[in-house]
Enzyme design. Structure first.
Site, PDB file in Angstrom:
ATOM      1  N   LEU A   4      53.370  -5.559  18.456  1.00  0.00           N
ATOM      2  CA  LEU A   4      53.924  -5.387  17.115  1.00  0.00           C
ATOM      3  C   LEU A   4      52.851  -5.696  16.082  1.00  0.00           C
ATOM      4  O   LEU A   4      52.149  -6.704  16.194  1.00  0.00           O
ATOM      5  CB  LEU A   4      55.115  -6.329  16.893  1.00  0.00           C
ATOM      6  CG  LEU A   4      56.331  -6.143  17.823  1.00  0.00           C
ATOM      7  CD1 LEU A   4      57.279  -7.326  17.679  1.00  0.00           C
ATOM      8  CD2 LEU A   4      57.045  -4.834  17.508  1.00  0.00           C
ATOM      9  N   HIS A   5      52.721  -4.828  15.071  1.00  0.00           N
ATOM     10  CA  HIS A   5      51.714  -5.099  14.045  1.00  0.00           C
ATOM     11  C   HIS A   5      52.066  -4.541  12.673  1.00  0.00           C
ATOM     12  O   HIS A   5      51.449  -4.912  11.683  1.00  0.00           O
ATOM     13  CB  HIS A   5      50.367  -4.509  14.478  1.00  0.00           C
ATOM     14  CG  HIS A   5      50.324  -3.017  14.426  1.00  0.00           C
ATOM     15  ND1 HIS A   5      50.879  -2.235  15.421  1.00  0.00           N
ATOM     16  CD2 HIS A   5      49.825  -2.153  13.508  1.00  0.00           C
ATOM     17  CE1 HIS A   5      50.706  -0.962  15.113  1.00  0.00           C
ATOM     18  NE2 HIS A   5      50.065  -0.887  13.970  1.00  0.00           N
ATOM     19  N   ARG A   6      53.049  -3.650  12.574  1.00  0.00           N
ATOM     20  CA  ARG A   6      53.317  -2.986  11.293  1.00  0.00           C
ATOM     21  C   ARG A   6      53.882  -3.982  10.275  1.00  0.00           C
ATOM     22  O   ARG A   6      54.720  -4.826  10.605  1.00  0.00           O
ATOM     23  CB  ARG A   6      54.270  -1.825  11.470  1.00  0.00           C
ATOM     24  CG  ARG A   6      53.660  -0.684  12.257  1.00  0.00           C
ATOM     25  CD  ARG A   6      54.456   0.601  12.187  1.00  0.00           C
ATOM     26  NE  ARG A   6      53.776   1.637  12.950  1.00  0.00           N
ATOM     27  CZ  ARG A   6      52.791   2.398  12.493  1.00  0.00           C
ATOM     28  NH1 ARG A   6      52.397   2.248  11.229  1.00  0.00           N
ATOM     29  NH2 ARG A   6      52.206   3.299  13.244  1.00  0.00           N
ATOM     30  N   PRO A   7      53.428  -3.890   9.015  1.00  0.00           N
ATOM     31  CA  PRO A   7      53.902  -4.817   7.982  1.00  0.00           C
ATOM     32  C   PRO A   7      55.418  -4.873   7.865  1.00  0.00           C
ATOM     33  O   PRO A   7      55.981  -5.944   7.616  1.00  0.00           O
ATOM     34  CB  PRO A   7      53.262  -4.261   6.702  1.00  0.00           C
ATOM     35  CG  PRO A   7      52.019  -3.584   7.174  1.00  0.00           C
ATOM     36  CD  PRO A   7      52.369  -2.990   8.508  1.00  0.00           C
ATOM     37  N   ASP A  64      55.636  -0.980  17.995  1.00  0.00           N
ATOM     38  CA  ASP A  64      55.749  -0.190  16.761  1.00  0.00           C
ATOM     39  C   ASP A  64      54.483   0.654  16.579  1.00  0.00           C
ATOM     40  O   ASP A  64      54.198   1.143  15.494  1.00  0.00           O
ATOM     41  CB  ASP A  64      56.000  -1.073  15.536  1.00  0.00           C
ATOM     42  CG  ASP A  64      54.957  -2.173  15.341  1.00  0.00           C
ATOM     43  OD1 ASP A  64      53.889  -2.118  16.001  1.00  0.00           O
ATOM     44  OD2 ASP A  64      55.198  -3.095  14.544  1.00  0.00           O
TER      45      ASP A  64
END
Length: 365
Positions: free
Chosen positions: A206-209, A282
């Site tokens: 997971l990394h999306r803002p 994501d």
């Protein structure tokens, strides 16, 4: 001889460009290649290790831009890239994907009259709240050649008025890299499995803002992982920025069945991905990789710019709340039918780079 310059900035870019450079080496009388790294990803585990594992040549130039807001980062890349482009004067600039480096360098090249080729063109989430969507659209409209990975890309570009003559459906160079290196990744599997003590497990990235910057949303997802961890192991290689966000929540994760690891190199991550019961992500690239591998994937987003992963692949969209994630994960793990039926998208066959180089050779004659 044509001068080809490539731009990479973030780790997915490396997997998309490596097979093109490797294929182009077969035509030394036709092409001269140069690689520029913008430094958008500068952590060793997120950048340097990828050059080593993918067998990519060291970049001729590293702009060393680092982090910053979207405006700051894009402006810094443009400012530092312009003199490089003027010095090398390539015939073609090849840009992959949808990160800030992609748009920034395409814009500089276009204004200087350098032809732009966009690898992974035409993808659309139809969500302008995603910065990547803005980057995709603008890069496509600046480009002279557009290489698409799936038929939806051609449909989107035609709808936006881009001439069919510029567009080439070639397949997915990210899959080229996967096909080439999957055997090497599988060799590592026994060691990784033993080291982490794995049996059946869920792999998380997971990394999306929209998922990690909102404390409430991130808390929902971490609690979902802890609940999933009651039934099966969870392995979560954590982006440095995401790790800081998780720590700020103050959630007790001691003695839980959720393993937070450092970011992994490509081969180790691919080994974990190929052998997982389920992947929760994501990431756009992970949606594609799991589709090729036949591994169930839950994408924690309301949309995807890669619809073929939903219609042909193993991907499902899921809301970023605890109940939805847990229910979908339990369902996917119980079904676990991915090993028996495997359908791969058209032209995801390991030869996309060859098709791209053939087009560029034709453009040079």
């Amino acid at each position: 001889m044509k001068r080809i310059m490539y731009v990479v900035g973030a780790r997915p870019n490396f997997m998309k460009i490596a097979p093109i450079m490797d294929e182009m080496v077969n035509f030394p009388d036709d092409f001269e290649q140069y690689l520029v790294h913008t430094g958008q990803h500068y952590d060793a585990n997120m950048s340097a290790v990828f050059f080593e594992e993918l067998g990519m040549p060291r970049p001729a130039v590293n702009l060393e831009v680092g982090s910053g807001s979207h405006a700051q980062q894009t402006a810094q890349i443009m400012q530092r890239f312009e003199p490089i482009l003027l010095e090398y004067r390539p015939d073609w600039l090849v840009v992959p994907g949808d990160v800030n480096s992609t748009l920034a360098c395409a814009l500089v090249a276009s204004k200087l009259g350098v032809k732009v080729a966009h690898v992974e063109a035409g993808l659309r989430s139809f969500d302008r709240d995603m910065p990547e969507e803005i980057n995709r659209i603008l890069t496509d409209h600046l480009s002279d050649l557009l290489f698409t990975t799936e038929p939806s890309g051609n449909v989107n570009l035609r709808r936006e008025g881009i001439a069919d003559s510029k567009v080439h459906f070639v397949g997915n160079t990210m899959i080229d890299t996967l096909v080439r290196l999957l055997p090497s990744a599988q060799v590592r599997w026994a060691s990784i499995r033993s080291q982490l003590g794995l049996e059946n497990y869920v792999l998380v990235t997971l990394h999306r803002p929209s998922n990690v910057d909102d404390p409430f949303v991130l808390s929902e997802m971490i609690h979902a992982l802890l609940e999933i961890g009651l039934a099966t192991q969870v392995v979560f290689p954590v982006h440095p920025r995401t790790r800081q966000r998780i720590a700020s929540l103050g959630i007790n994760m001691a003695d839980k069945n959720v393993m937070l690891t450092e970011p992994l190199g490509y081969l180790d991550f691919l080994a974990l991905e190929a052998n997982a019961s389920l992947v929760l992500t994501d990431s756009g690239g992970v949606q594609e990789e799991t589709t090729y591998l036949g591994v169930p994937c839950l994408t924690v987003r309301p949309n995807t710019e890669r619809p073929i992963t939903l219609t042909v692949g193993t991907n499902q969209l899921v809301s970023n709340n605890r109940e939805a994630i847990v229910a979908s994960a339990q369902s996917a793990i119980m079904l676990d039918q991915h090993r028996s039926v495997l359908v791969r998208p058209e032209l995801w066959d390991g030869f996309a780079a060859r098709r791209i180089v053939n087009v560029l050779r034709e453009m040079s004659t």
